[in-house]
Scaffold this motif. Structure first.
Motif, mmCIF file in Angstrom:
data_model
loop_
_atom_site.group_PDB
_atom_site.id
_atom_site.type_symbol
_atom_site.label_atom_id
_atom_site.label_comp_id
_atom_site.label_asym_id
_atom_site.label_seq_id
_atom_site.Cartn_x
_atom_site.Cartn_y
_atom_site.Cartn_z
ATOM 1 N N PRO A 176 0.835 -1.212 0.000
ATOM 2 C CA PRO A 176 0.000 0.000 0.000
ATOM 3 C C PRO A 176 0.867 1.257 0.000
ATOM 4 O O PRO A 176 1.986 1.258 0.514
ATOM 5 N N ARG A 177 0.333 2.308 -0.561
ATOM 6 C CA ARG A 177 1.019 3.604 -0.617
ATOM 7 C C ARG A 177 0.325 4.567 0.337
ATOM 8 O O ARG A 177 -0.856 4.413 0.656
ATOM 9 N N ASP A 178 1.059 5.569 0.760
ATOM 10 C CA ASP A 178 0.505 6.593 1.647
ATOM 11 C C ASP A 178 -0.193 7.671 0.840
ATOM 12 O O ASP A 178 0.273 8.046 -0.239
ATOM 13 N N LEU A 179 -1.267 8.184 1.393
ATOM 14 C CA LEU A 179 -1.948 9.333 0.793
ATOM 15 C C LEU A 179 -1.092 10.569 0.998
ATOM 16 O O LEU A 179 -0.311 10.659 1.950
ATOM 17 N N PHE A 180 -1.254 11.523 0.108
ATOM 18 C CA PHE A 180 -0.523 12.786 0.230
ATOM 19 C C PHE A 180 -1.290 13.696 1.170
ATOM 20 O O PHE A 180 -2.408 14.092 0.895
ATOM 21 N N GLN A 181 -0.672 13.988 2.269
ATOM 22 C CA GLN A 181 -1.271 14.905 3.235
ATOM 23 C C GLN A 181 -0.229 15.958 3.540
ATOM 24 O O GLN A 181 0.834 15.643 4.066
ATOM 25 N N ALA A 182 -0.514 17.181 3.186
ATOM 26 C CA ALA A 182 0.432 18.277 3.385
ATOM 27 C C ALA A 182 0.541 18.562 4.869
ATOM 28 O O ALA A 182 -0.359 19.139 5.467
ATOM 29 N N ILE A 183 1.635 18.116 5.462
ATOM 30 C CA ILE A 183 1.853 18.332 6.883
ATOM 31 C C ILE A 183 2.921 19.402 7.083
ATOM 32 O O ILE A 183 2.764 20.316 7.857
ATOM 33 N N GLY A 184 4.018 19.281 6.343
ATOM 34 C CA GLY A 184 5.120 20.225 6.509
ATOM 35 C C GLY A 184 4.921 21.495 5.718
ATOM 36 O O GLY A 184 4.171 21.547 4.759
#
Length: 194
Positions: A176-184
């Motif tokens: 599985p791949r991670d979703l893109f979540q703008a954290i930084g």
């Protein structure tokens, strides 16, 4: 063995072979589907990188362009203010000193008038609005690329985690791949202040 027993064994053998062939075809099809989805995820991620690079390249160039206009106008305005202050201070001096100060003020005002004709405030505002429009457009493209990537990841992850495709995913090494979540802040919207 009788001929009916041989026919039953032959029928069972054919049925087993057919099931094995169908399983192999299904496995290959599932594997190819996972490869296509993984490649879509990789392409979507590359598009995010392209748009982020576009933003990183765009902002300094546009900011410098606007600063160039602002610095030019600021320099002219500063020159007018300085010439005005010199002229005010020369008011108590003789005619030669005063004429020199007034001539300097007239020249700087002439530059200001020429600047206003060549680059009126509206044009300066258009440059700023252009910068805002470019930044807004870039941010929209980044948001779309993120959305597309997350959609591709969701489809891929659903396939890798759903039964029975997860069997092929496990054997084929699809993770599985991670979703893109703008954290930084490095991937968040850039704040531009003038």
């Amino acid at each position: 063995m009788s001929s009916s027993g041989n026919l039953i064994l032959l029928g069972l053998g054919c049925a087993v072979c057919l099931v094995v062939v169908l399983l192999i075809v299904w496995g290959l099809s599932a594997y190819n589907k996972l490869v296509r989805q993984r490649n879509q995820v990789d392409a979507a991620w590359a598009q995010i990188d392209v748009q982020l690079k576009r933003r990183y390249d765009l902002i300094p160039n546009l900011v410098e362009t606007v600063k160039g206009y602002a610095a030019h106008e600021r320099g002219t305005l500063d020159a007018v203010v300085q010439a005005r202050n010199t002229a005010v201070m020369a008011a108590g001096q003789g005619p030669a000193a005063r004429a020199q100060a007034e001539n300097a003020l007239t020249q700087t005002l002439g530059r200001l008038f020429a600047l206003a004709e060549a680059y009126p405030n509206l044009k300066a505002n258009e440059n700023f609005l252009g910068l805002q429009g470019e930044l807004s457009g870039t941010e929209d493209k980044i948001a779309y690329a993120r959305q597309f990537y997350n959609s591709a990841v969701q489809t891929y992850n659903t396939s890798t985690q759903s039964i029975p495709t997860n069997l092929v995913a496990g054997i084929g090494g699809f993770r599985p791949r991670d979703l893109f979540q703008a954290i930084g802040d490095e991937r968040g919207p850039v704040q531009v202040r003038f």
